[in-house]
Design an enzyme around this catalytic site. Sequence first.
Site, PDB file in Angstrom:
ATOM      1  N   GLU A 489      21.936   9.913  23.065  1.00  0.00           N
ATOM      2  CA  GLU A 489      20.497  10.513  23.155  1.00  0.00           C
ATOM      3  C   GLU A 489      20.846  12.263  23.009  1.00  0.00           C
ATOM      4  O   GLU A 489      19.694  12.851  22.468  1.00  0.00           O
ATOM      5  CB  GLU A 489      19.668  10.161  24.215  1.00  0.00           C
ATOM      6  N   LYS A 604       9.840  13.871  27.080  1.00  0.00           N
ATOM      7  CA  LYS A 604      10.364  13.262  28.567  1.00  0.00           C
ATOM      8  C   LYS A 604       9.289  11.935  28.887  1.00  0.00           C
ATOM      9  O   LYS A 604       9.850  10.902  29.340  1.00  0.00           O
ATOM     10  CB  LYS A 604       9.990  14.461  29.244  1.00  0.00           C
TER      11      LYS A 604
HETATM   12  O1  M6R Z   1       9.393   7.661  32.846  1.00  0.00           O
HETATM   13  P1  M6R Z   1      10.138   6.339  32.645  1.00  0.00           P
HETATM   14  O2  M6R Z   1      11.186   6.165  33.680  1.00  0.00           O
HETATM   15  O3  M6R Z   1       9.418   5.197  32.480  1.00  0.00           O
HETATM   16  O4  M6R Z   1      10.711   6.646  31.282  1.00  0.00           O
HETATM   17  C1  M6R Z   1      11.372   5.570  30.739  1.00  0.00           C
HETATM   18  C2  M6R Z   1      12.275   6.001  29.546  1.00  0.00           C
HETATM   19  O5  M6R Z   1      11.536   6.637  28.416  1.00  0.00           O
HETATM   20  C3  M6R Z   1      13.329   6.940  30.037  1.00  0.00           C
HETATM   21  O6  M6R Z   1      14.116   6.361  31.007  1.00  0.00           O
HETATM   22  C4  M6R Z   1      14.417   7.335  28.897  1.00  0.00           C
HETATM   23  O7  M6R Z   1      15.245   6.616  28.590  1.00  0.00           O
HETATM   24  C5  M6R Z   1      15.402   8.518  29.479  1.00  0.00           C
HETATM   25  N1  M6R Z   1      14.816   9.638  29.500  1.00  0.00           N
HETATM   26  C6  M6R Z   1      16.375   8.696  28.748  1.00  0.00           C
HETATM   27  O8  M6R Z   1      17.561   9.565  29.358  1.00  0.00           O
END
Ligand code: M6R
Length: 609
Positions: A489, A604
């Site tokens: 990423e 984010k």
């Molecule tokens: O806010 P959340 O934990 O629900 O977000 C889930 C994913 O979008 C998030 O963990 C994403 O994969 C990370 N920013 C990656 O580093």
Amino acid sequence: MCGIVGYIGKEQAAPFLLDGMSKLEYRGYDSAGIAVMEGAKIRLEKCVGRLEALRAKIAGDMPVGTIGIGHTRWATHGRPCDRNSHPHADSSGKFVVVHNGIIENYLVLKEQLIEKGHVFLSETDTEVVAHLMADLWDGDFESTVKKVLKEIKGSYSLVFMTEYEPKKIICTKKDNPLVIGLGEGENFIASDIPAIISRTRRTFIMSDGEIATVSADGVWVQDINGTPISKKVFVVNWNAEAAEKGGFEHFMLKEIYEQPKAIRDTMTGRVDKETETIAFPELNWTPEMMASINKIFIVACGTAYHAGIVGKYYLEQLARVPVEVDIASEFRYRSPLIDGNTLCIVISQSGETSDTLAALREAKKLGARTLGVTNVVGSAVARESDQVVYTYAGPEIAVASTKAYTTQILAMLMLAIYVGRLRGTLGEARAKELVHGLGLVPEQVHELLENVDQIKVFARQYASCEDAFFLGRSLDYAVALEGALKLKEISYIHAEAYAAGELKHGTLALIVEGVPVIVLATQSDVYDKTVSNLQEVKAREAVVIAIGFVGDEVLKQHADSVIYIPKTDKYIAPLMAVLPLQLLAYYAALTRGCDVDKPRNLAKSVTVE
Ligand code: M6R
């Protein structure tokens, strides 16, 4: 993470406080407030929402006075609302306080103070500190602050004002940052340098246990026994943007380095180091309730999903409950088999991810009991889940999740120990061993993060590669998944994680000379098998970087290089094994000139399906 600002001098305090607080907005907040000494009286103004809401509230009637403190709040105890915003006052309004951190023993103190007749207005842990000031007041500001400090446990930066000694502000800290800015006939206090650099660049950093009495003419620092402390003043030469990042080049790196604190904060009130037990006062589950749960679903997206996979190993092995882990966007459409004996745990840093929320609603509709694990108090996941366990990572600004992940897996491990004890599947001695190990983690993580030169070298060496592979078995496989996601990423290198034993069922075809393969080998029960898999890729002339415990000589013999992590329990190892992977990704992205904090195409918080 809250922001603190204080001013004492010859200018009006309120405009400076508001300006300083706006410089701390990047830390994230949900409410704001100020307290200004107006003549002999403290005037308190605070409200939920952005700083604009506070500005609008006091527009045309700004508090007048040259001494004041301000605060932007990131909710931990009590939802974001006017009453829970800082500053907090005692019942007489003569003492006010702002606070960053967590007062661990606030419930006990609150009960004692209520018995003595104190009336509380908020749900916060902070308010006890203001009431304690009033309760312990002995006619001397410094001496009373010291008495308060002897009563409270936890982590804090605290700033106090009182009408009894209106020409002073007193501040102190433990495990939370606090800086003092020195001016001419004026002095400044802040949780972070950006708040004050528009007015002074002469600063010093407070250390744990120090108490500073700040007046317009000077700053006097002492310890709790009254021993004077002389502080080294330094001149800040960062620009405002660098100051926001605390001197780090990127938010991601800053957040990686915040992990010891995030871990410590998430353990606060849950890990009791003395009794070596885990408590979740916010859950209050009983053995009967836990015995009635026959299945757990863990549902999340991205990094949080990877934390869920780690959680599955923990809950199945320590609490012996069958666990399914689902990607939220799959779960919501696959008619999962759920009934009233199912517990659905959703994990989300932001608490606002659209698919995760939809999955939570679906689980509720189907009759499951629900538990949200989130980092944001008052978020949709927190509001809509039956119960909530908060991670206390503080706001995460970089798109790539780092400290949120470690606190999520920590929360899952603590939860599994807690449930394992309730279900009688985890013996007391083993639970104590694990809790003891957890107590050592913040320091071990800190140590690991101090020695990263080797990781930087590897990252630079392999930054030009097209593909990378991450291998592991058991919990190492779960961590490998997160390592691969981090690398792809932010550095845009194609990266795949595989359960090491699965490799020869297809993917081994991709292993050719020079391909970097990162092999995690921290799990004792599958260690030999992992080493065999390592040899398989080595035989295809891959370049192998192994991650293992300090002192592991076997890995040295087989891998091209080894990154060592501190020795710990196999269940705690993920908390440490992921750190080199985060750093490898960070430095590879840096070498490739990528936009580390805002990778292309990503947001984010994914609030659309
Ligand atoms: O806010 P959340 O934990 O629900 O977000 C889930 C994913 O979008 C998030 O963990 C994403 O994969 C990370 N920013 C990656 O580093």
